[in-house]
Design a protein around this motif. Structure first.
Motif, PDB file in Angstrom:
ATOM      1  N   ASP A   1      80.144  30.540  14.596  1.00  0.00           N
ATOM      2  CA  ASP A   1      81.075  31.624  14.911  1.00  0.00           C
ATOM      3  C   ASP A   1      82.335  31.410  14.074  1.00  0.00           C
ATOM      4  O   ASP A   1      82.620  30.292  13.667  1.00  0.00           O
ATOM      5  CB  ASP A   1      81.395  31.681  16.411  1.00  0.00           C
ATOM      6  CG  ASP A   1      82.151  30.482  16.910  1.00  0.00           C
ATOM      7  OD1 ASP A   1      83.233  30.183  16.372  1.00  0.00           O
ATOM      8  OD2 ASP A   1      81.677  29.826  17.858  1.00  0.00           O
ATOM      9  N   PRO A   2      83.071  32.461  13.796  1.00  0.00           N
ATOM     10  CA  PRO A   2      84.243  32.338  12.936  1.00  0.00           C
ATOM     11  C   PRO A   2      85.504  31.881  13.674  1.00  0.00           C
ATOM     12  O   PRO A   2      86.571  31.825  13.082  1.00  0.00           O
ATOM     13  CB  PRO A   2      84.423  33.766  12.402  1.00  0.00           C
ATOM     14  CG  PRO A   2      83.895  34.629  13.490  1.00  0.00           C
ATOM     15  CD  PRO A   2      82.776  33.853  14.126  1.00  0.00           C
ATOM     16  N   VAL A   3      85.380  31.551  14.951  1.00  0.00           N
ATOM     17  CA  VAL A   3      86.557  31.292  15.773  1.00  0.00           C
ATOM     18  C   VAL A   3      86.866  29.805  15.938  1.00  0.00           C
ATOM     19  O   VAL A   3      87.998  29.373  15.730  1.00  0.00           O
ATOM     20  CB  VAL A   3      86.388  31.951  17.165  1.00  0.00           C
ATOM     21  CG1 VAL A   3      87.572  31.657  18.054  1.00  0.00           C
ATOM     22  CG2 VAL A   3      86.158  33.440  17.023  1.00  0.00           C
TER      23      VAL A   3
ATOM     24  N   HIS B   1      75.499  17.736  13.960  1.00  0.00           N
ATOM     25  CA  HIS B   1      75.154  19.029  14.548  1.00  0.00           C
ATOM     26  C   HIS B   1      76.192  20.093  14.192  1.00  0.00           C
ATOM     27  O   HIS B   1      75.836  21.234  13.907  1.00  0.00           O
ATOM     28  CB  HIS B   1      74.998  18.905  16.062  1.00  0.00           C
ATOM     29  CG  HIS B   1      73.722  18.234  16.461  1.00  0.00           C
ATOM     30  ND1 HIS B   1      72.488  18.827  16.309  1.00  0.00           N
ATOM     31  CD2 HIS B   1      73.486  17.014  16.987  1.00  0.00           C
ATOM     32  CE1 HIS B   1      71.551  18.008  16.734  1.00  0.00           C
ATOM     33  NE2 HIS B   1      72.127  16.892  17.147  1.00  0.00           N
ATOM     34  N   MET B   2      77.457  19.705  14.189  1.00  0.00           N
ATOM     35  CA  MET B   2      78.515  20.656  13.838  1.00  0.00           C
ATOM     36  C   MET B   2      78.313  21.159  12.414  1.00  0.00           C
ATOM     37  O   MET B   2      78.451  22.352  12.130  1.00  0.00           O
ATOM     38  CB  MET B   2      79.886  19.989  13.990  1.00  0.00           C
ATOM     39  CG  MET B   2      81.071  20.837  13.539  1.00  0.00           C
ATOM     40  SD  MET B   2      81.395  20.765  11.758  1.00  0.00           S
ATOM     41  CE  MET B   2      81.825  19.060  11.527  1.00  0.00           C
TER      42      MET B   2
ATOM     43  N   ASN C   1      76.937  25.037   8.267  1.00  0.00           N
ATOM     44  CA  ASN C   1      76.253  25.288   6.991  1.00  0.00           C
ATOM     45  C   ASN C   1      74.985  26.127   7.106  1.00  0.00           C
ATOM     46  O   ASN C   1      74.667  26.902   6.207  1.00  0.00           O
ATOM     47  CB  ASN C   1      75.925  23.967   6.294  1.00  0.00           C
ATOM     48  CG  ASN C   1      77.169  23.207   5.894  1.00  0.00           C
ATOM     49  OD1 ASN C   1      78.170  23.796   5.503  1.00  0.00           O
ATOM     50  ND2 ASN C   1      77.124  21.886   6.014  1.00  0.00           N
ATOM     51  N   LEU C   2      74.258  25.949   8.206  1.00  0.00           N
ATOM     52  CA  LEU C   2      72.979  26.644   8.363  1.00  0.00           C
ATOM     53  C   LEU C   2      73.050  27.814   9.341  1.00  0.00           C
ATOM     54  O   LEU C   2      72.090  28.562   9.488  1.00  0.00           O
ATOM     55  CB  LEU C   2      71.894  25.656   8.828  1.00  0.00           C
ATOM     56  CG  LEU C   2      71.682  24.425   7.939  1.00  0.00           C
ATOM     57  CD1 LEU C   2      70.680  23.478   8.570  1.00  0.00           C
ATOM     58  CD2 LEU C   2      71.243  24.850   6.539  1.00  0.00           C
ATOM     59  N   GLY C   3      74.151  27.922  10.057  1.00  0.00           N
ATOM     60  CA  GLY C   3      74.314  29.019  11.006  1.00  0.00           C
ATOM     61  C   GLY C   3      73.852  28.700  12.411  1.00  0.00           C
ATOM     62  O   GLY C   3      74.110  29.474  13.335  1.00  0.00           O
TER      63      GLY C   3
ATOM     64  N   SER D   1      75.972  29.961  22.249  1.00  0.00           N
ATOM     65  CA  SER D   1      74.746  29.183  22.380  1.00  0.00           C
ATOM     66  C   SER D   1      73.683  29.970  23.114  1.00  0.00           C
ATOM     67  O   SER D   1      73.993  30.851  23.916  1.00  0.00           O
ATOM     68  CB  SER D   1      75.026  27.863  23.101  1.00  0.00           C
ATOM     69  OG  SER D   1      75.586  28.104  24.367  1.00  0.00           O
ATOM     70  N   THR D   2      72.431  29.643  22.806  1.00  0.00           N
ATOM     71  CA  THR D   2      71.293  30.337  23.409  1.00  0.00           C
ATOM     72  C   THR D   2      70.217  29.314  23.761  1.00  0.00           C
ATOM     73  O   THR D   2      70.273  28.159  23.365  1.00  0.00           O
ATOM     74  CB  THR D   2      70.699  31.398  22.454  1.00  0.00           C
ATOM     75  OG1 THR D   2      70.300  30.752  21.237  1.00  0.00           O
ATOM     76  CG2 THR D   2      71.677  32.505  22.156  1.00  0.00           C
ATOM     77  N   LEU D   3      69.228  29.823  24.462  1.00  0.00           N
ATOM     78  CA  LEU D   3      68.078  29.043  24.907  1.00  0.00           C
ATOM     79  C   LEU D   3      66.853  29.642  24.252  1.00  0.00           C
ATOM     80  O   LEU D   3      66.711  30.864  24.174  1.00  0.00           O
ATOM     81  CB  LEU D   3      67.986  29.200  26.432  1.00  0.00           C
ATOM     82  CG  LEU D   3      67.029  28.350  27.214  1.00  0.00           C
ATOM     83  CD1 LEU D   3      67.409  26.893  27.103  1.00  0.00           C
ATOM     84  CD2 LEU D   3      67.075  28.782  28.671  1.00  0.00           C
TER      85      LEU D   3
END
Length: 93
Positions: free
Chosen positions: A27-29, A53-54, A59-61, A87-89
Motif C-alpha cells: 500500500d502507498p501509505v 517480508h516487508m 518489491n513484489l506487491g 491483508s487477506t486470507l
C-alpha cells in the motif's frame, strides 16, 4: 443378541483442513519501518525476517507472512487490519 456393526470413519477434506495463507499487500501509505515493526510485534519475527517480508511486500506487491490453520490465520488478518495493513486470507496451494 444384537450384532454390533463397526463403521469405518473416513476423513473428508474440508476447507478447515487446508492450510491458509495470511497475505500482506503493498500500500502507498505505510512506511517500511512501520511494516517491519508490525511483523515483529504480531508474529514475533526477528528484525531480519520481518524485513524480508516487508521487502517482498514492497518489491513484489505481496508477501505470504504466515501459513496454518484457518482460525488462527483469520485472527492474524484481523490483527493486521488493526495496524492498518492491507491483508487477506487465501487457501494454500
Amino acid at each position: 443378541m444384537a450384532e454390533t456393526v463397526v463403521e469405518e470413519e473416513t476423513k473428508t477434506s474440508s476447507a478447515v483442513d487446508v492450510p491458509w495463507n495470511v497475505v500482506v499487500h503493498n500500500d502507498p501509505v505505510n512506511l517500511t519501518a512501520y511494516v517491519t515493526r508490525v511483523f515483529q510485534k504480531v508474529f514475533g519475527y526477528s528484525k531480519t525476517r520481518a524485513e524480508k517480508h516487508m521487502l517482498e511486500v514492497h518489491n513484489l506487491g505481496r508477501s505470504i507472512v504466515w501459513t496454518g490453520a484457518r482460525e488462527r490465520a483469520e485472527a492474524y488478518v484481523e490483527q493486521l487490519h488493526g495496524y492498518l495493513l492491507l491483508s487477506t486470507l487465501e487457501k494454500s496451494v
